[in-house]
Design a protein around this motif. Structure first.
Motif, short mmCIF file in Angstrom:
data_model
loop_
_atom_site.label_atom_id
_atom_site.label_comp_id
_atom_site.label_asym_id
_atom_site.label_seq_id
_atom_site.Cartn_x
_atom_site.Cartn_y
_atom_site.Cartn_z
N GLU B 94 -11.32 -4.43 8.88
CA GLU B 94 -9.71 -3.50 7.91
C GLU B 94 -9.79 -3.85 7.15
O GLU B 94 -9.31 -5.13 6.27
CB GLU B 94 -8.60 -3.56 9.47
N ALA B 96 -8.79 -5.49 3.40
CA ALA B 96 -7.59 -5.92 2.29
C ALA B 96 -6.85 -4.56 1.78
O ALA B 96 -7.88 -3.77 0.65
CB ALA B 96 -7.53 -7.38 1.54
N ARG B 97 -5.94 -4.77 1.11
CA ARG B 97 -4.97 -3.26 0.40
C ARG B 97 -4.81 -4.87 -0.70
O ARG B 97 -4.19 -5.71 -0.88
CB ARG B 97 -3.40 -3.03 0.68
N PHE B 98 -5.22 -4.00 -2.03
CA PHE B 98 -4.36 -5.04 -2.94
C PHE B 98 -3.07 -4.35 -3.64
O PHE B 98 -4.10 -3.72 -4.10
CB PHE B 98 -5.81 -5.70 -4.12
N GLU B 99 -2.21 -4.42 -3.95
CA GLU B 99 -1.62 -4.44 -4.88
C GLU B 99 -1.63 -4.33 -6.29
O GLU B 99 -1.69 -5.62 -6.74
CB GLU B 99 0.05 -5.17 -4.49
N GLY B 100 -1.38 -3.30 -7.17
CA GLY B 100 -1.77 -3.83 -8.67
C GLY B 100 -3.01 -3.07 -8.68
O GLY B 100 -3.00 -3.42 -10.55
N LEU B 101 -3.98 -3.96 -7.66
CA LEU B 101 -5.63 -4.00 -8.87
C LEU B 101 -6.11 -2.89 -8.52
O LEU B 101 -5.95 -1.64 -7.57
CB LEU B 101 -6.45 -5.48 -7.31
N LEU B 106 -12.22 -4.57 -8.47
CA LEU B 106 -12.55 -5.24 -7.59
C LEU B 106 -14.13 -5.18 -7.34
O LEU B 106 -14.81 -6.49 -7.10
CB LEU B 106 -12.71 -4.19 -5.72
N LYS B 140 -1.88 0.46 -0.32
CA LYS B 140 -2.08 1.95 0.02
C LYS B 140 -1.54 3.19 0.29
O LYS B 140 -1.86 3.81 1.57
CB LYS B 140 -0.27 1.19 1.27
N GLU B 151 -14.96 -1.25 -0.09
CA GLU B 151 -15.74 -2.16 0.44
C GLU B 151 -16.76 -2.38 -0.30
O GLU B 151 -17.74 -3.28 -0.24
CB GLU B 151 -14.86 -2.81 1.49
#
Lengths: 310, 250
Positions: B94, B96-101, B106, B140, B151
């Motif tokens: 699963e 990760a979610r990255f708020e704002g990035l 990434l 999200k 990913e």
């Protein structure tokens, strides 16, 4: 401080003066209590009076005027000590549209107080967006006290973003109150990074007083060192079909402290308000994902925080 | 192909790990050979993901006995980022979610540089349109399948020597799955050793070799077809208690 030029103040806030000092960009540049430069565009009027400790400015965007490029405002105190008190009365008349990009720069502050009191009226079906970026030095000697009372008339839209992510905060007390009438929309966002002994207090409140009005309050804070952040966001929905959301995310490192108090109040059974708050260290899954790509912990943490504050 | 193709690149040597007082990995020995697509297969709770997390050195998975050898040297004492800089990485079941990035941030982090063309190429390899994704937030608003493919794109951009893919088919649709499989082949094509953690026969078929584990023990290893048959016929009806040892089976 007559030897300070508008370009000096602009440059201290990280702006290339050539980008702003053009005929099609309206602007107001203030150092301490001196207006160093101003420029208007059709439909925009600014009435400024210099006071003992700052300025008193009335800004009006005439009804139906659409100001194409963001108006630039720059407030600064370049010496180590000083007091700057800004009184702003902003009236965006019916159907007008304007956005303001404001820079507040205190790069050398050891004992500087910057106080702003704004009274803002967004007329019927008008749009007003205000983005305020603070540029502080690394000594934390600034006290920033922004206060605003905002009324958004029927169908109007108000959006404000406050950003301080470079340099030390010092002490900051944000106090904003916004009232939305029928079908009005407001969004208030704060992004602040504190370190050392910084103290950040945010008190934002929104009142959804008209039918179908909508509002969002968002606070994104990162604190490290011994910094403290206290966020109290209040959203009250009084009218039918009013919708709102309060969101607070705070990342805490070292010995820093963060609190969040979201208050949601609904006074009409047809209204609906939600809230969420998350406070803690950097998310371990995010951290390990970035570390598994080769970033060390410090760089990974910085990247995650930069995302939160972006 | 690298010079190391076909040689052991990663060895799990007699590794045991307890979590919450329960033995999850039990004297596990596996040799992964360079340049291949390997599968580690087993039912839920067999210890597959624990093995991947242990190899990556994630927090909570570091206090194991035995050793993990990468390119002839122990990595047991290395942190996650040190292992990554040696060339090992992990794709989570699963992501990760990255708020704002942004997605580009990434990818740039994985490649440790801001080569936008290379980032775009990695997205294309997983079937995502660079113009639509590079400047999009990796939060999200992305579906689970999109996050998985992003990913994988970041791993393609990173160009690791070994990648651990934990349940790569989890939560994605059939079309996206084909892109995942294609990315696995691309990784192999660029010389990466791929280790797929799975309990899916479909995913298992993408591998060249497989290791079957149960109750934290290696109980069978061999070609994909052979392991697939054993897995479906023997593991399905089994209660997974008292798993036989590899020695007992062979």
């Amino acid at each position: 401080m007559s030897d300070i030029l508008p370009a000096d103040v602009l440059a201290s806030s990280g702006i290339d003066p050539h980008d702003v000092l053009t005929d099609d960009v309206a602007r107001l540049v203030v150092h301490e209590n001196k207006v160093l430069g101003s420029h208007l565009v059709p439909g925009l009027s600014v009435d400024v009076e210099e006071t003992a400790s700052g300025i008193d400015a009335a800004i009006t965007v005439k009804a139906g005027t659409v100001v194409a490029r963001p108006v630039h405002m720059c407030f600064g105190v370049l010496p180590e000590e000083g007091l700057q008190e800004i009184l702003l009365r902003i009236n965006v008349q019916d159907g007008a549209k304007v956005s303001i990009l404001a820079h507040c720069t205190f790069p050398n502050a050891l004992k500087v107080v910057h106080r702003m009191n704004a009274d803002i009226h967004v007329g019927k079906n008008a749009e007003y967006a205000y983005f305020e970026r603070h540029v502080h030095g690394d000594r934390g000697g600034v006290t920033v006290l922004p206060k605003a009372a905002v009324r958004v008339d029927e169908g109007g839209r108000f959006r404000t973003e406050f950003e301080l992510i470079k340099g030390r905060v010092g002490r900051m007390d944000i106090d904003y109150e916004t009232t939305c009438l029928k079908e009005a929309v407001m969004e208030m966002i704060a992004r602040i990074s504190g370190s050392g002994g910084d103290v950040i207090n945010i008190s934002e409140s929104g009142r959804l007083a008209g039918e179908n009005s909508r509002g969002v309050l968002k606070s994104y804070i990162a604190v490290r060192g011994h910094a403290q952040a206290h966020v109290k966001n209040t959203l009250v929905a009084e009218a039918a079909y009013a919708r709102g959301h309060v969101d607070c995310k705070e990342i805490v490192q070292d010995d820093a402290v963060a609190t969040a108090v979201p208050i949601v109040e609904v006074r009409n059974p047809k209204a609906f308000v939600t809230h969420e708050a998350a406070i803690g260290s950097v998310d371990s899954r995010q951290l390990e994902t970035l570390m598994s790509r080769g970033l060390n912990e410090e760089d990974a943490t910085e990247l995650i925080i930069s995302g939160l504050l972006s | 192909m690298s010079d190391a193709q076909g040689k052991g690149i990663l060895q799990v040597k007699d590794v045991s790990l307890e979590l919450g007082g329960k033995l999850i990995l039990d004297r596990l020995n596996i040799d992964f050979w360079s340049g291949h697509i390997h599968a580690v297969v087993g039912q839920n709770g067999a210890g597959k993901s624990t093995l991947a997390n242990t190899i990556m050195g994630l927090s909570g998975y570091r206090h194991h006995s035995g050793d993990i050898i990468f390119e002839g040297e122990t990595i047991k004492g290395l942190s996650v980022d040190q292992r990554a800089r040696r060339g090992i990485t992990l794709a989570w079941q699963e992501p990760a979610r990255f708020e704002g990035l942004k997605v580009s941030a990434l990818l740039f982090a994985a490649m440790r540089g801001k080569d936008r063309d290379r980032a775009a190429g990695a997205l294309e390899q997983v079937g995502l349109e660079p113009a639509a994704y590079l400047d999009r937030a990796a939060d999200k608003t992305l579906s689970g399948g999109e996050r998985k493919r992003i990913e994988l794109a970041s791993i393609l951009a990173m160009r690791p020597k070994v990648v651990l893919l934990d349940e790569p088919d989890s939560g994605i649709d059939v079309d996206a799955l084909e892109h995942i499989f294609s990315a696995m082949r691309s990784l192999k094509g660029q010389g990466t050793t791929v280790i797929v953690i799975t309990h899916s026969p479909t995913v298992l078929k993408q591998s060249e070799h497989a290791f079957l584990i149960c109750c934290g023990k290696l109980i069978y290893k061999g070609g994909t077809a052979e392991i697939s048959r054993y897995f479906e016929n023997t593991c399905g009806p089994c209660d997974h208690k008292g798993a036989p040892t590899l020695k007992e089976l062979t």
